[in-house]
Design a protein around this motif. Structure first.
Motif, PDB file in Angstrom:
ATOM      1  N   GLY A 110      60.529  -4.204  37.995  1.00  0.00           N
ATOM      2  CA  GLY A 110      61.871  -4.659  38.619  1.00  0.00           C
ATOM      3  C   GLY A 110      61.861  -6.042  38.832  1.00  0.00           C
ATOM      4  N   ILE A 111      62.978  -6.436  39.333  1.00  0.00           N
ATOM      5  CA  ILE A 111      63.561  -7.910  39.341  1.00  0.00           C
ATOM      6  C   ILE A 111      63.220  -8.771  40.482  1.00  0.00           C
ATOM      7  CG2 ILE A 111      65.200  -9.498  38.739  1.00  0.00           C
ATOM      8  CD1 ILE A 111      66.642  -6.968  37.565  1.00  0.00           C
ATOM      9  N   PRO A 112      62.067  -9.607  40.619  1.00  0.00           N
ATOM     10  CA  PRO A 112      61.899 -10.087  41.792  1.00  0.00           C
ATOM     11  C   PRO A 112      62.853 -11.091  42.295  1.00  0.00           C
ATOM     12  CG  PRO A 112      60.571 -11.137  40.133  1.00  0.00           C
ATOM     13  CD  PRO A 112      61.446  -9.872  39.541  1.00  0.00           C
ATOM     14  N   THR A 113      63.108 -11.492  43.620  1.00  0.00           N
ATOM     15  CA  THR A 113      63.951 -12.554  44.169  1.00  0.00           C
ATOM     16  C   THR A 113      63.194 -13.704  44.488  1.00  0.00           C
ATOM     17  OG1 THR A 113      65.593 -10.843  45.042  1.00  0.00           O
ATOM     18  CG2 THR A 113      65.481 -13.045  45.880  1.00  0.00           C
ATOM     19  N   ILE A 114      63.410 -14.715  43.880  1.00  0.00           N
ATOM     20  CA  ILE A 114      62.428 -15.700  44.041  1.00  0.00           C
ATOM     21  C   ILE A 114      63.025 -17.101  44.361  1.00  0.00           C
ATOM     22  CG2 ILE A 114      60.599 -17.280  42.994  1.00  0.00           C
ATOM     23  CD1 ILE A 114      59.829 -15.167  41.003  1.00  0.00           C
ATOM     24  N   ASP A 115      62.685 -17.474  45.752  1.00  0.00           N
ATOM     25  CA  ASP A 115      63.408 -18.893  46.043  1.00  0.00           C
ATOM     26  C   ASP A 115      62.919 -19.982  45.526  1.00  0.00           C
ATOM     27  OD1 ASP A 115      63.601 -20.465  49.653  1.00  0.00           O
ATOM     28  OD2 ASP A 115      64.111 -20.986  47.423  1.00  0.00           O
ATOM     29  N   PRO A 116      63.551 -20.778  44.447  1.00  0.00           N
ATOM     30  CA  PRO A 116      63.102 -22.018  43.835  1.00  0.00           C
ATOM     31  C   PRO A 116      62.206 -22.829  44.719  1.00  0.00           C
ATOM     32  CG  PRO A 116      65.452 -21.993  43.994  1.00  0.00           C
ATOM     33  CD  PRO A 116      65.127 -20.603  44.430  1.00  0.00           C
ATOM     34  N   ALA A 206      55.282 -13.407  38.282  1.00  0.00           N
ATOM     35  CA  ALA A 206      55.205 -13.268  39.572  1.00  0.00           C
ATOM     36  C   ALA A 206      56.115 -12.288  40.115  1.00  0.00           C
ATOM     37  CB  ALA A 206      56.104 -14.690  40.353  1.00  0.00           C
ATOM     38  N   ASP A 207      56.166 -11.120  39.110  1.00  0.00           N
ATOM     39  CA  ASP A 207      56.821  -9.992  39.416  1.00  0.00           C
ATOM     40  C   ASP A 207      55.882  -8.658  40.003  1.00  0.00           C
ATOM     41  OD1 ASP A 207      57.383  -8.342  36.286  1.00  0.00           O
ATOM     42  OD2 ASP A 207      55.955  -9.931  37.025  1.00  0.00           O
ATOM     43  N   ALA A 208      56.187  -7.823  40.462  1.00  0.00           N
ATOM     44  CA  ALA A 208      55.375  -6.581  40.940  1.00  0.00           C
ATOM     45  C   ALA A 208      54.445  -6.245  39.802  1.00  0.00           C
ATOM     46  CB  ALA A 208      56.477  -5.670  41.345  1.00  0.00           C
ATOM     47  N   ARG A 236      68.891 -16.634  34.292  1.00  0.00           N
ATOM     48  CA  ARG A 236      69.323 -15.485  35.213  1.00  0.00           C
ATOM     49  C   ARG A 236      68.062 -14.794  35.885  1.00  0.00           C
ATOM     50  NH1 ARG A 236      74.699 -14.126  34.491  1.00  0.00           N
ATOM     51  NH2 ARG A 236      75.862 -16.179  34.520  1.00  0.00           N
ATOM     52  N   PRO A 237      68.141 -14.106  37.008  1.00  0.00           N
ATOM     53  CA  PRO A 237      66.961 -13.432  37.640  1.00  0.00           C
ATOM     54  C   PRO A 237      66.564 -12.513  36.766  1.00  0.00           C
ATOM     55  CG  PRO A 237      68.992 -13.504  39.252  1.00  0.00           C
ATOM     56  CD  PRO A 237      69.468 -14.092  38.156  1.00  0.00           C
ATOM     57  N   GLU A 238      67.368 -11.835  35.838  1.00  0.00           N
ATOM     58  CA  GLU A 238      66.796 -10.881  35.051  1.00  0.00           C
ATOM     59  C   GLU A 238      66.219 -11.360  33.632  1.00  0.00           C
ATOM     60  OE1 GLU A 238      69.831  -9.580  37.171  1.00  0.00           O
ATOM     61  OE2 GLU A 238      70.604 -10.371  35.432  1.00  0.00           O
ATOM     62  N   TYR A 241      64.320 -16.134  36.586  1.00  0.00           N
ATOM     63  CA  TYR A 241      64.614 -17.033  37.166  1.00  0.00           C
ATOM     64  C   TYR A 241      63.394 -17.245  38.438  1.00  0.00           C
ATOM     65  CZ  TYR A 241      67.215 -19.755  40.934  1.00  0.00           C
ATOM     66  OH  TYR A 241      67.606 -20.701  41.991  1.00  0.00           O
TER      67      TYR A 241
END
Lengths: 424, 424
Positions: A110-116, A206-208, A236-238, A241
């Motif tokens: 999946g695509i992680p959500t990361i706070d820069p 840093a993804d799962a 992009r997140p994909e 990012y």
């Protein structure tokens, strides 16, 4: 002749008054002119000059496509949505850049959500001074901007034995080209100092899935980019990012997304992704590891699978060519299943490890034909036929060699103009 | 040292452990790390590897930016939203391409919604065979893809007499760069045949303003493009979907959007836009018509107005340079209000009528300074100071000369690091 200027304009713009021009039926893959089913549309006036248009948005905003533009990535129907991929609609692209929203995807967790603001890149191992770089640190260092393709080494892996998928999006869509901006790894290396015997770098995401690959130091120092920009803005997140590794010309899985760690060593780490996966079985039964370079390849995107030509006439055959080993040198096109070849036009000056669009004016006489393109790169390597490739890699059953299928692609055009994926 | 590999990783990734790296406070214009107020956010895990990420979208779709990326165009507060403009956030860009969603806007009658299946381009007047080209006709002709800037001739027009606006987005944001794909006008001209005395072409748009400009035939035949592609996909409605005129290096208003008609003549049409508007008053009181070329220009985007540098230290000054008359030849930077100049690095090989990004490593000692950049183009033209420009154009009261303000821009940096728009 006309009483008023307006009268003349009404005549010229009357619907249906097409003087001397024929239309192409572009087939199912191109949705131009068709509004998406069920979508809310702005009313389209017959004469747009008679209606005030939409105002400039109050906050300016971030623009979107026309409602009439509906090309999308298509997800391959895997059982698990988190380890999956989506394909770029290559036939709908123009020019030589993939719109960021249409860049292909291949994820394993999946695509992680990361706070820069909370993300960092750790550079450690066989270095003098291990460092953690924040995003601000990375962005204040001198940057480069370079146009490169990324291709998944599994692009088209269903197509070894039989023509299986239908459209060029399906057979070749794990390929995209962007302008990448970032800092060279060599710049970061100067910051930390490399120990003399260092020879490999582990890159970790840093993804799962915590994707990891070992990269030869020579490649890291040559042209590896820690990229934070894609086509003028943040990636992009994909695509990883806030930062990803960009290894021009290397197989897609090595361009670790959501990069968080680089560990320097004197030996490869032999991670799962480079032992259990992403290796290539050869004819003698042994497996080749670290098949890192993407070989020269090309494909015709028009006309391509599932399209229908309206009839005999003049067309411009077009497509993309690329090589992970340097510049495209030349592209040839055949309209007789590879018996005769003619040079195609390169639409731009080829850049290293980047796609180039080619064009070939063609007059179709209406008889059944098989169209092919063939890329030669600057090393002199020529894109092989499927038969040549299988002879080298061996025939290992249904999956054949799985990765790095860079063979010449054939599109059959029937007498009725139907285009399909064929093996010729 | 650490019991387990995981323990070591937890230490390295602990928040706040920034070893040897300082952060830049980027100021209000850069929203990295700040989520938009009131927006719905995905929860951001402390360790993204411990959570399954977002799956690949079922329909693949068309990707969007990270929620943490919030740079937007800003609309200039005109009384009428239909005749208005919005500005590109130049300081937030990376590389040398403007993301399509951030391309500046300048409209005089709002943005029309046009169905490409019903849109056509009429080419008539002093031609052998007038024709109406459908979108399919246009797309089947041989195409070109070229990277060019578009700049509104009114860019910065508030800044002639006093520093008025604050940020580089406001002072220079009517400037954007894209890869444009389309058919050369010369290709269309071959289709219709031009009469011998033809010397001008009227270009007309299909918006409520029905924008019209007369273009010299020499320019039309040299490099004019009827463009349908922007950065790899269809041009955006705000940029003229489905086709616009692209005149490399010419002032923005001549690149007629929502193009619907080209009329060939032996004389200019003297439309409203080229007589009442878009002319330049000179020192002797006469007005110069058809001031079509955008002159060489440059601007520093970092550091720029309303930013605050955290303190003395090393920074990379960066910005853009461009010229409507050809390639940028060189860019110089001054850190002492133009007394001394040093060459800046050009980040890429300049292309004709295209922006180039420049960089300049700078060590700030903390004293008040004024930063400037200066562009020289390949014709030898040097970007002038405001004083030089006013001496040539004349001083005509509060609006001065209104258009074509291409003077050197000054950013003052105070001792506390505050950056502001100054006249030096």
């Amino acid at each position: 002749m006309y009483a008023t200027r307006n009268e003349r304009r009404r005549f010229l713009f009357a619907s249906g008054s097409t003087i001397g021009a024929a239309a192409i039926a572009a087939g199912g893959a191109r949705a131009e002119g068709k509004a998406p089913a069920g979508a809310q549309l702005f009313d389209v006036p017959d004469d747009p000059t008679k209606e005030q248009g939409r105002p400039v948005a109050a906050d300016g905003g971030y623009g979107t496509r026309s409602q009439f533009e509906t090309a999308v990535r298509v997800r391959y129907p895997t059982p698990n949505e988190n380890t999956s991929w989506s394909l770029t609609p290559l036939a709908d692209l123009v020019g030589n850049i993939t719109p960021s929203g249409l860049h292909f995807e291949r994820h394993h967790g999946g695509i992680p959500t990361i706070d820069p603001a909370r993300h960092g890149l750790v550079l450690h191992g066989m270095v003098d001074t291990p460092k953690r770089f924040s995003m601000d640190d990375i962005k204040r260092l001198p940057s480069v901007t370079r146009k490169h393709f990324i291709e998944c080494s599994g692009n088209g892996l269903t197509e070894w034995k039989k023509p299986t998928l239908k459209t060029v999006q399906q057979t070749h869509g794990l390929l995209s080209t962007s302008e990448w901006t970032g800092v060279l790894f060599s710049t970061l290396a100067r910051e930390v100092g490399l120990k003399p015997d260092s020879a490999w770098v582990l890159a970790e995401g840093a993804d799962a899935a915590v994707m990891t690959r070992s990269i030869p130091m020579e490649k890291m120092l040559k042209d590896a980019i820690i990229a934070y920009g894609q086509n003028g803005e943040a990636i992009r997140p994909e695509q990883g990012y806030p930062i990803r590794l960009l290894l021009p010309g290397y197989e897609g899985n090595t361009h670790i997304k959501w990069l968080r760690r680089l560990e320097v060593s004197d030996k490869p780490f032999m991670t799962r992704e480079e032992t259990s996966k992403y290796t290539d079985l050869m004819a003698d039964g042994r497996a080749r590891l670290f098949t890192l370079d993407m070989d020269a390849k090309s494909v015709i995107t028009f006309p391509s699978g599932d399209m229908r030509l309206p009839g005999p006439g003049s067309y411009t055959i077009t497509g993309f060519a690329w090589s992970g080993r340097g510049r495209v040198q030349s592209v040839d096109v055949s309209t007789d299943a590879g018996r005769t070849w003619y040079p195609a036009r390169l639409d731009s000056t080829p850049e290293p490890m980047c796609t180039v669009r080619f064009s070939f004016p063609w007059r179709w006489d209406g008889s059944p034909v098989v169209l092919q393109s063939r890329c030669t790169d600057e090393t002199g390597y020529v894109q092989p036929t499927r038969a040549e490739l299988i002879a080298i890699r061996g025939d290992h059953g249904p999956a054949a060699s799985v990765y790095h299928l860079n063979a010449i692609q054939s599109w059959g055009v029937s007498q009725s103009g139907g285009v399909s994926n064929v093996h010729a």
